[in-house]
Design an enzyme around this catalytic site. Structure first.
Site, PDB file in Angstrom:
ATOM      1  N   TYR A 181     -57.972 -42.251  88.966  1.00  0.00           N
ATOM      2  CA  TYR A 181     -57.894 -41.493  87.728  1.00  0.00           C
ATOM      3  C   TYR A 181     -56.857 -40.380  87.831  1.00  0.00           C
ATOM      4  CZ  TYR A 181     -58.978 -38.339  83.911  1.00  0.00           C
ATOM      5  OH  TYR A 181     -58.879 -37.530  82.800  1.00  0.00           O
ATOM      6  N   HIS A 216     -50.671 -33.635  73.870  1.00  0.00           N
ATOM      7  CA  HIS A 216     -51.664 -32.562  73.975  1.00  0.00           C
ATOM      8  C   HIS A 216     -51.117 -31.211  73.510  1.00  0.00           C
ATOM      9  CE1 HIS A 216     -53.885 -35.582  76.047  1.00  0.00           C
ATOM     10  NE2 HIS A 216     -54.802 -34.766  76.521  1.00  0.00           N
ATOM     11  N   ASN A 247     -55.197 -28.821  82.904  1.00  0.00           N
ATOM     12  CA  ASN A 247     -56.648 -28.954  83.016  1.00  0.00           C
ATOM     13  C   ASN A 247     -57.264 -27.703  83.630  1.00  0.00           C
ATOM     14  OD1 ASN A 247     -58.958 -30.505  82.632  1.00  0.00           O
ATOM     15  ND2 ASN A 247     -57.983 -32.324  83.502  1.00  0.00           N
ATOM     16  N   TYR A 305     -80.469   9.275  66.787  1.00  0.00           N
ATOM     17  CA  TYR A 305     -80.274   8.307  67.869  1.00  0.00           C
ATOM     18  C   TYR A 305     -78.808   8.133  68.239  1.00  0.00           C
ATOM     19  CZ  TYR A 305     -85.119   6.607  67.496  1.00  0.00           C
ATOM     20  OH  TYR A 305     -86.479   6.495  67.503  1.00  0.00           O
ATOM     21  N   ARG A 337     -78.424  11.070  70.584  1.00  0.00           N
ATOM     22  CA  ARG A 337     -79.368  11.164  71.698  1.00  0.00           C
ATOM     23  C   ARG A 337     -79.381   9.913  72.561  1.00  0.00           C
ATOM     24  NH1 ARG A 337     -85.525  10.917  70.498  1.00  0.00           N
ATOM     25  NH2 ARG A 337     -84.719  11.251  68.407  1.00  0.00           N
ATOM     26  N   PHE A 365     -63.809 -27.962  84.792  1.00  0.00           N
ATOM     27  CA  PHE A 365     -62.976 -27.460  83.701  1.00  0.00           C
ATOM     28  C   PHE A 365     -63.801 -26.990  82.500  1.00  0.00           C
ATOM     29  CE2 PHE A 365     -63.225 -32.129  83.710  1.00  0.00           C
ATOM     30  CZ  PHE A 365     -64.062 -32.302  82.615  1.00  0.00           C
ATOM     31  N   GLU A 419     -65.772 -36.505  75.614  1.00  0.00           N
ATOM     32  CA  GLU A 419     -65.956 -35.054  75.728  1.00  0.00           C
ATOM     33  C   GLU A 419     -66.961 -34.643  74.645  1.00  0.00           C
ATOM     34  OE1 GLU A 419     -61.973 -33.557  75.511  1.00  0.00           O
ATOM     35  OE2 GLU A 419     -61.327 -34.801  77.194  1.00  0.00           O
TER      36      GLU A 419
END
Length: 517
Positions: free
Chosen positions: A58, A88, A200, A287, A290, A335, A421
């Site tokens: 791969y 991409h 990646n 508040y 304080r 990743f 994915e």
């Protein structure tokens, strides 16, 4: 180009947050260690061996994502790498800030220099040269889902290594090919595995996290200073900030913020003017005065938790597949941006809360029923003048926006890559909205500082604490703070904002108090 002369050396140890900021924002010089270059060459030998294997591996001899089972023959592998990066590099929208891109680039170069990715030395040397020469790829606002890393942003950077896409040099956008030629740099042809190695990683979201942590640390301390000035100007009490009271609830950040507030209020004639119980009938402050150490302290502790997560990530070598220490090449899921995405969202929450409390203190100064003797809206001639009325509107509008930005991005997930994915982190989106929130926090605190400075001036002839006086002087050097008839308000607020972000407010306070936490 460089404004920081300390060289950051990559490849042998994790980067620090401050080093990321130094390179990304201040153009500190950067280089890769000799030992790291040796590891890069060794890992590349492993990849080249697999490239000749008859078994498909791969990222080396296959397609990607949902196409991971498709074997790619030798004569198509350089085209495979080009196609990966080009396809991409699909970002859209406005270009993101230079410091974000430089942080992303630095973190990717650091990972490549670990020798865990199998990138070639030639490719890494060109990537390093882009950082060193100030050649910044154009990366777009939209495109990353924060899983398989920040794919689109990193691909726009990888595209430049191929001599394609656009870059910015000295503020001018131009074609990458022209910028490389002008710098006497040659584009590279990507070989097996290099496309994945370049794209990646979680580098974009991590870079923005580092920048946000750095900025929030300073802003929370500045908010402590603003709080102390508001307590002083509103005739509040510092008794509640006592160390023994804070120790009853031993949250570390709370103690630090309370100590900062005590230091800024030290030796205040305004505070001393109503220290006698007979002269001050109020039992408790609101508040927003304080409880400020509790809120700011919780924010501090959250920032430090985020820094711990960032530290783990800075020690990581994220790629898929990776070259292991014993020479294996293994697929993994490192990743996925979830750890970073969660803390990005968490920081947006605390930034909104610190800003919300700051705006409430600003509002108290302007309300004649709650300001303990100050004129309505701190106006010179109430009715004719509106004073700082609309400055509070501006702060309120930003706080409202910050509350919307505090809605988490990391709870969303839209599947991609044909369901390969099927769960993503949305960490890039979380980082982008956090940047807007950090910017707004600085502006909201600036409004409070400007308001407190005017309110304190209206307490004359009573004098403020030495630290407060120093801060007011610093604000005055940037713009006008003194009371008087209405004037164009925006420049005064912009000047206060600049004094916050350039560190002038913090430096002025510390000139009287010594270092603040």
């Amino acid at each position: 180009m460089s404004t920081d002369t300390t060289t950051v050396v990559l490849g042998d140890r994790p980067l620090t947050i401050d080093e990321v900021v130094a390179v990304a924002r201040h153009h500190a010089p950067v280089e890769i260690s000799d030992a790291a270059w040796g590891r890069v060459r060794q890992a590349r030998t492993v990849i080249e061996g697999l490239a000749e294997d008859t078994v498909a591996h791969y990222g080396v001899s296959t397609g990607f994502g949902a196409l991971a089972t498709t074997h790619i023959p030798h004569d198509k592998r350089t085209q495979l790498q080009r196609s990966l990066v080009r396809s991409h590099a699909a970002g859209m929208g406005e270009a993101v800030e230079e410091e974000v891109v430089r942080a992303l680039m630095l973190l990717r170069v650091q990972t490549l220099a670990t020798g865990r990715t199998g990138v070639r030395e030639e490719t890494l040397r060109l990537y390093l040269a882009l950082l060193q020469r100030g050649i910044t790829p154009v990366v777009h606002e939209y495109g990353s889902l924060g899983c398989s890393g920040d794919l689109a942003p990193l691909s726009h950077c990888a595209l430049v290594l191929m001599g394609e896409g656009d870059v910015v040099v000295d503020g001018t956008r131009q074609p990458a090919a022209d910028a490389l030629a002008a710098a006497d740099l040659a584009p590279v042809e990507l070989h097996e595995k290099e496309g994945l190695a370049l794209i990646n990683g979680t580098d974009g979201m991590l870079g923005m996290l580092c920048l946000a942590i750095h900025d929030l640390r300073r802003l929370i301390t500045t908010a402590d200073i603003a709080t102390a000035m508001s307590v002083e100007g509103l005739l509040g009490t510092d008794d509640v900030f006592a160390a023994d009271l804070q120790a009853l609830r031993p949250q570390p950040g709370q103690a630090l913020s309370a100590a900062n507030m005590r230091a800024v209020l030290s030796d205040s004639p305004i505070r001393d003017s109503h220290r006698d119980p007979a002269a001050c009938t109020r039992v408790q402050d609101a508040y927003s005065l304080r409880c400020a150490p509790q809120v700011h302290g919780g924010a501090r502790d959250t920032v430090e938790h985020a820094a711990t997560i960032a530290g783990h990530e800075l020690a990581s070598a994220i790629d898929n597949p990776v070259v292991t220490l014993d020479g294996r090449v293994e697929s993994n899921g490192n990743f996925h941006g979830a750890p970073v995405a969660y803390v990005l969202d968490f920081l947006a929450i605390v930034a909104a809360d610190v800003a919300s409390m700051s705006e409430r203190r600003t509002d108290r100064f302007l309300d004649v029923k709650r300001s303990n003797g100050l004129p309505p809206f701190l106006a010179d001639d109430p009715g004719t003048d509106s004073g700082l009325m609309i400055a509070q509107y501006t702060a309120a509008g930003m706080v409202s926006e910050m509350k919307r930005l505090a809605a988490p991005a990391s709870v969303d997930s839209i599947p991609s890559s044909a369901m390969q994915e099927d769960h993503v982190s949305m960490g890039w989106a979380g980082a982008r909205k956090l940047r807007r929130s950090v910017d707004a926090l600085a502006r909201v605190v600036a409004v409070e500082l400007h308001t407190a400075a005017r309110g304190i001036a209206l307490r004359a002839p009573l004098r403020p604490a030495p630290a407060t006086a120093a801060v007011i002087d610093a604000l005055a050097k940037h713009g006008r703070t003194e009371p008087g008839p209405d004037r164009f308000a925006a420049p005064d607020l912009a000047a206060a904002h600049l004094a916050v972000v350039d560190g002038s407010v913090l430096a002025a306070a510390e000139s009287a108090t010594g270092p603040l936490a």
